[in-house]
Write a protein that holds these residues in place. Structure first.
Motif, PDB file in Angstrom:
ATOM      1  N   LEU A   1      40.206  48.187  24.640  1.00  0.00           N
ATOM      2  CA  LEU A   1      39.917  47.513  25.906  1.00  0.00           C
ATOM      3  C   LEU A   1      40.600  46.150  25.997  1.00  0.00           C
ATOM      4  O   LEU A   1      40.957  45.707  27.086  1.00  0.00           O
ATOM      5  N   ASN A   2      40.766  45.475  24.877  1.00  0.00           N
ATOM      6  CA  ASN A   2      41.386  44.151  24.832  1.00  0.00           C
ATOM      7  C   ASN A   2      42.625  44.235  23.952  1.00  0.00           C
ATOM      8  O   ASN A   2      42.521  44.314  22.728  1.00  0.00           O
ATOM      9  N   LEU A   3      43.791  44.226  24.574  1.00  0.00           N
ATOM     10  CA  LEU A   3      45.035  44.516  23.874  1.00  0.00           C
ATOM     11  C   LEU A   3      45.892  43.276  23.683  1.00  0.00           C
ATOM     12  O   LEU A   3      45.819  42.330  24.477  1.00  0.00           O
ATOM     13  N   PRO A   4      46.729  43.278  22.626  1.00  0.00           N
ATOM     14  CA  PRO A   4      47.631  42.145  22.384  1.00  0.00           C
ATOM     15  C   PRO A   4      48.803  42.150  23.358  1.00  0.00           C
ATOM     16  O   PRO A   4      49.053  43.147  24.046  1.00  0.00           O
ATOM     17  N   PRO A   5      49.581  41.055  23.422  1.00  0.00           N
ATOM     18  CA  PRO A   5      50.749  41.000  24.313  1.00  0.00           C
ATOM     19  C   PRO A   5      51.782  42.058  23.932  1.00  0.00           C
ATOM     20  O   PRO A   5      51.908  42.457  22.773  1.00  0.00           O
TER      21      PRO A   5
ATOM     22  N   ALA B   1      58.420  37.922  34.267  1.00  0.00           N
ATOM     23  CA  ALA B   1      59.107  38.847  33.385  1.00  0.00           C
ATOM     24  C   ALA B   1      58.586  40.262  33.600  1.00  0.00           C
ATOM     25  O   ALA B   1      57.396  40.478  33.807  1.00  0.00           O
ATOM     26  N   SER B   2      59.491  41.235  33.560  1.00  0.00           N
ATOM     27  CA  SER B   2      59.112  42.644  33.658  1.00  0.00           C
ATOM     28  C   SER B   2      60.108  43.452  32.842  1.00  0.00           C
ATOM     29  O   SER B   2      61.313  43.258  32.954  1.00  0.00           O
TER      30      SER B   2
ATOM     31  N   LEU C   1      58.350  40.145  28.168  1.00  0.00           N
ATOM     32  CA  LEU C   1      56.991  39.894  27.684  1.00  0.00           C
ATOM     33  C   LEU C   1      56.002  40.275  28.771  1.00  0.00           C
ATOM     34  O   LEU C   1      56.217  39.996  29.953  1.00  0.00           O
ATOM     35  N   ARG C   2      54.909  40.928  28.368  1.00  0.00           N
ATOM     36  CA  ARG C   2      53.764  41.106  29.250  1.00  0.00           C
ATOM     37  C   ARG C   2      52.519  40.640  28.504  1.00  0.00           C
ATOM     38  O   ARG C   2      52.305  41.044  27.353  1.00  0.00           O
TER      39      ARG C   2
ATOM     40  N   ASN D   1      47.716  43.008  36.709  1.00  0.00           N
ATOM     41  CA  ASN D   1      48.761  42.390  37.521  1.00  0.00           C
ATOM     42  C   ASN D   1      50.086  42.277  36.781  1.00  0.00           C
ATOM     43  O   ASN D   1      51.015  41.660  37.275  1.00  0.00           O
ATOM     44  N   ASN D   2      50.172  42.850  35.590  1.00  0.00           N
ATOM     45  CA  ASN D   2      51.370  42.714  34.772  1.00  0.00           C
ATOM     46  C   ASN D   2      52.079  44.046  34.680  1.00  0.00           C
ATOM     47  O   ASN D   2      51.861  44.824  33.745  1.00  0.00           O
ATOM     48  N   GLY D   3      52.918  44.344  35.651  1.00  0.00           N
ATOM     49  CA  GLY D   3      53.551  45.645  35.735  1.00  0.00           C
ATOM     50  C   GLY D   3      54.802  45.750  34.897  1.00  0.00           C
ATOM     51  O   GLY D   3      55.452  44.755  34.568  1.00  0.00           O
ATOM     52  N   THR D   4      55.173  46.993  34.536  1.00  0.00           N
ATOM     53  CA  THR D   4      56.471  47.209  33.911  1.00  0.00           C
ATOM     54  C   THR D   4      57.582  46.987  34.937  1.00  0.00           C
ATOM     55  O   THR D   4      58.720  46.709  34.571  1.00  0.00           O
ATOM     56  N   VAL D   5      57.240  47.140  36.220  1.00  0.00           N
ATOM     57  CA  VAL D   5      58.161  46.844  37.317  1.00  0.00           C
ATOM     58  C   VAL D   5      57.490  45.787  38.197  1.00  0.00           C
ATOM     59  O   VAL D   5      56.359  45.963  38.626  1.00  0.00           O
ATOM     60  N   GLU D   6      58.172  44.692  38.441  1.00  0.00           N
ATOM     61  CA  GLU D   6      57.605  43.613  39.247  1.00  0.00           C
ATOM     62  C   GLU D   6      58.083  43.748  40.692  1.00  0.00           C
ATOM     63  O   GLU D   6      59.244  44.077  40.955  1.00  0.00           O
TER      64      GLU D   6
END
Length: 804
Positions: free
Chosen positions: A517-521, A152-153, A495-496, A110-115
């Protein structure tokens, strides 16, 4: 060469205009002096002339959507070069790519580069990238967002505002489209003032049937049907304004889409003459699939959106809320290579995602001390997206002289549950220094938390949590050297949250595997400079912007078939009890957190050539590169460089290459996006009076896409430059009350392969004895692919009355 010459001749003869058709919001009519229309946008949460905003904004009106017969939201990208809008084949989620970096819902959730924003509230792109109707305005704003609106995007935002009720006049419209490739589209709206000047309601809807991408099965098993998509949707908007100082608004939208589709396949030998011949040659133009049964997609969306505004003492208090419920169901054949003839083996996925958002903000209407504009607010968002799926493992029987057969399908039930909660406070202050200079800056303090759990057959096997706080900023300065020329500079950060990628159901994951599979912010910073100008006494606009952006921990998802990895699966008996485990070769689109640098330039030129004839050209160049990042890769020779793999490796080959890590990793410096760096749009409309009651018109739209490079691990997925042309002609009433138009989309029937996977393969467990199995793979002679949309000839009829 002849075809490209035709494009250039067409562009030279009819040109293209972004002025009347690519502007959104309200356009003031031109007067006899050819003054440019005033294009009003709300990119900074207040109405402004787009030429006064220190940012790049592509704007699209309801009129331009109708004029170009855009039925699906993804077609909006035609008016915003550098923007790519796509939906996932499984129907779950959608993707928006802008300014040199990819976004994939499967990788970034749900955290897109474009919101995306629906009536000023954040919304999943999968809800928006559907059939569209009764749109008031759309804004594509480029660059980091967050200190003024919602979430934020890093690359930009797309805001969609639906038509609002007219409180004073009854009206509406009816719109019908039909074409030669099976599309029927009906949409319309009715506007009713309930209490004149005080309360009103607007009801609108769409019903659409089409043949999706027209890909059909090569072999029809058990009467496999043709591709088909049907969308039904309606929207109700209510508005109450009992006094100048109060406004209440509410929207409900329901959408229902059912589809059956096939994944396109192309013979590998079409791209690689050295490849083995396919049993049946399939070319890109054939639009065929080796699936025997269609993919089933069911989507249901409910959106409740509400808003209240209070204005007093030169200030305005605004509350914006939204609740959405998204229901998905889809199937996905895991026998990609179609090794087991006569039967597809499907993974099923279902999800019911619920989200809420609340925002309250205070902003000025009258400038404070004659100098300052401000916006301050609080934002709260919650998301609960549980997903359940079945992960099938094929147990196959392969005997000499006999066709492969499925002895059993072992099903593993997988669930992904969790919640995400984001809160933030934000503010933005703009100082107007004299008549010519403006300085603006904003901050947003973000607090984000999430909890996620992965379950297999009712048992939780993994849990992860994320808690982070981050302050982001935006700042800009602009100076008007004259009323018709301004220069600006801007900077911002974004920030994402870190992502948790779903789709690898290995029951024996390695540490390296988990790291993909589990990435940092992800964090990013952007710098931008540009100018905006109005020329020729208001008859032309010319704007140019250049930018530089850097990312840390950008989630790069390996494209196409993904990366081969050693997958440990459970083996069960007929009663469902686990009797052991086995390893096999599988593939997945793992994600690596990498540093990325993007540089680009964007420009637009719009000219009123003569009364009734407008010309425009919009272009974008954006090149994003990974700078020494570690990504998951196929590296069977262990040289640290991604291999160009033509067929799936055997389990022994893969184990020898990856050891206990299950997969390989490579340090790379390559493009971060597979979009063409250079894209451009050419538009035009010419209209003239044919009589006192009828006007005639011709419209044109040409989209040019430059050459793009694909996955370095695939030698055959680069895309050459191409152009798509649309042509429209018809008649209409001078007051716009009716219109009849004939159109051709993809006029020259251009077929270009946009994505091409490595050869499709099937991994399975092969029976080797009474109680034993061994991992096996089959690589087909076909690749997966997507191509440009088919050519269509159609007719559109519109009738509008009253307030419309």
């Amino acid at each position: 060469m002849k075809r490209m010459t035709a494009y250039y001749l067409m562009g030279a003869s009819m040109a293209a205009s972004t002025l009347p058709m690519q502007v959104m919001a309200q356009e003031a009519p031109q007067d006899s002096s050819f003054d440019a229309p005033t294009i009003i946008v709300q990119a900074r949460r207040r109405e402004e002339d787009v030429q006064d905003v220190p940012a790049v904004i592509n704007a699209v009106t309801a009129q331009s959507i109708a004029n170009l017969n855009f039925r699906e939201f993804a077609e909006v990208k035609s008016l915003a070069p550098g923007l790519e809008l796509t939906t996932n084949a499984n129907g779950i989620g959608g993707n928006a790519r802008l300014r040199g970096v990819n976004f994939d819902a499967n990788a970034s959730g749900n955290n897109g580069t474009v919101e995306f924003y629906f009536n000023d509230a954040p919304i999943s792109p999968g809800v928006i990238l559907q059939q569209m109707y009764d749109i008031g305005q759309i804004e594509v704003q480029r660059g980091p967002q967050g200190t003024l609106r919602g979430r934020a995007s890093p690359s930009g935002s797309i805001t969609i505002t639906t038509r609002k009720p007219d409180l004073n006049q009854f009206g509406g419209y009816a719109d019908w489209t039909g074409n030669d490739i099976g599309t029927l589209n009906f949409k319309g709206a009715l506007n009713v003032p309930i209490i004149e000047g005080i309360a009103g309601i607007r009801v609108s809807g769409v019903w659409d049937e089409n043949e999706a991408d027209r890909v059909r099965p090569l072999v029809r098993t058990a009467g496999a049907p043709d591709p088909h998509s049907r969308t039904k949707s309606y929207r109700v908007v209510g508005l109450i304004e009992p006094a100048d100082w109060i406004k209440l608004e509410g929207t409900y939208q329901y959408m229902d889409r059912d589809a059956r589709t096939y994944d396109q396949a192309i013979s590998f030998s079409e791209a690689n003459p050295a490849a083995a011949a396919s049993p049946v040659l399939i070319t890109a133009k054939d639009r065929l699939s080796i699936q025997e049964q269609p993919r089933i997609i069911n989507q249901r969306f409910d959106i409740y959106n509400w808003r209240a505004e209070l204005a007093q003492w030169g200030q305005r208090l605004i509350y914006q809320g939204q609740y959405s419920k998204q229901q998905f169901y889809s199937t996905d054949n895991v026998d990609d290579g179609n090794f087991f003839i006569g039967r597809d083996v499907n993974q099923t996925t279902s999800s019911v995602a619920k989200g809420t958002s609340h925002e309250i903000r205070l902003q000025n209407e009258e400038r404070v001390a004659g100098i300052f504009d401000y916006v301050v607010g609080f934002f709260d968002s919650k998301l609960n997206p549980p997903t359940a799926l079945t992960s099938p493992t094929i147990v196959g029987l392969v005997r000499p002289g006999a066709a492969p057969a499925i002895a059993a399908v072992v099903t593993t039930n997988v669930s992904r549950t969790g919640r995400a909660h984001e809160q933030s406070i934000f503010g933005n202050l703009t100082a107007h220094v004299g008549e010519s200079t403006e300085v603006s800056g904003g901050l947003r303090q973000i607090k984000y938390s999430s909890r996620n759990f992965l379950g297999v057959n009712g048992n939780t096997i993994a849990a992860d949590a994320q808690d982070l706080k981050k302050l982001i900023y935006n700042a800009s300065v602009k100076h008007n050297f004259s009323p018709d020329f301004l220069v600006y500079a801007a900077t911002g950060s974004s920030l994402r949250p870190g992502i948790n990628v779903v789709g690898d159901f290995n029951i024996a994951k390695s540490a390296l595997e988990n790291s993909f599979l589990n990435l940092p912010p992800e964090t990013s910073k952007s710098y931008e400079i540009g100018f905006k100008s109005t020329l020729m006494g208001g008859r032309a606009r010319f704007n140019v912007t250049a930018y530089h952006q850097t990312f840390k921990n950008f989630p790069y998802r390996v494209p196409n078939n993904g990366v081969y990895y050693v997958n440990t699966v459970a083996i069960r008996n007929a009663a469902g009890a686990v009797t052991g485990t086995a390893q096999q070769v599988s593939s997945f689109n793992f994600v690596g957190a990498v540093p990325v640098e993007v540089n680009g330039i964007e420009s637009e030129l719009n000219v009123d050539v003569a009364r009734g004839f407008n010309v425009g050209l919009t272009a974008s160049y954006s090149l994003g590169k990974i700078k020494g990042g570690n990504i998951p890769c196929n590296d069977l020779n262990a040289d640290g460089i991604p291999d160009a793999v033509g067929s799936a490796p055997s389990l022994a080959e893969l184990q020898a290459a990856v050891g206990a890590n299950n997969l390989s990793t490579c340090a790379v410096s390559q493009r971060s996006s597979f979009m063409p760096p250079f894209t451009a749009t050419l538009q035009s409309e010419y209209h003239t009076a044919l009589s006192g009651k009828v006007d005639g018109f011709v419209r044109g739209l040409v989209n040019y896409n430059g050459k793009s490079l694909g996955d370095p691990g695939n030698n055959f997925d680069d895309v050459g430059a191409y152009a798509l042309a649309n042509l429209y002609a018809g008649i209409r009433s001078p007051d716009g009350g009716w219109e009849i138009a004939l159109f051709a989309k993809n006029l020259f029937d251009t077929t270009k392969v946009l994505t091409r996977t490595t050869p499709l393969f099937t991994g399975y467990q092969m029976i080797t004895g009474a109680t034993t199995t061994a991992a096996a793979t089959y690589t087909s002679t076909y690749t997966g692919a997507t191509v440009t949309p088919p050519r269509e000839f159609g007719i559109n009829v519109r009738f509008l009355f009253g307030s419309r």
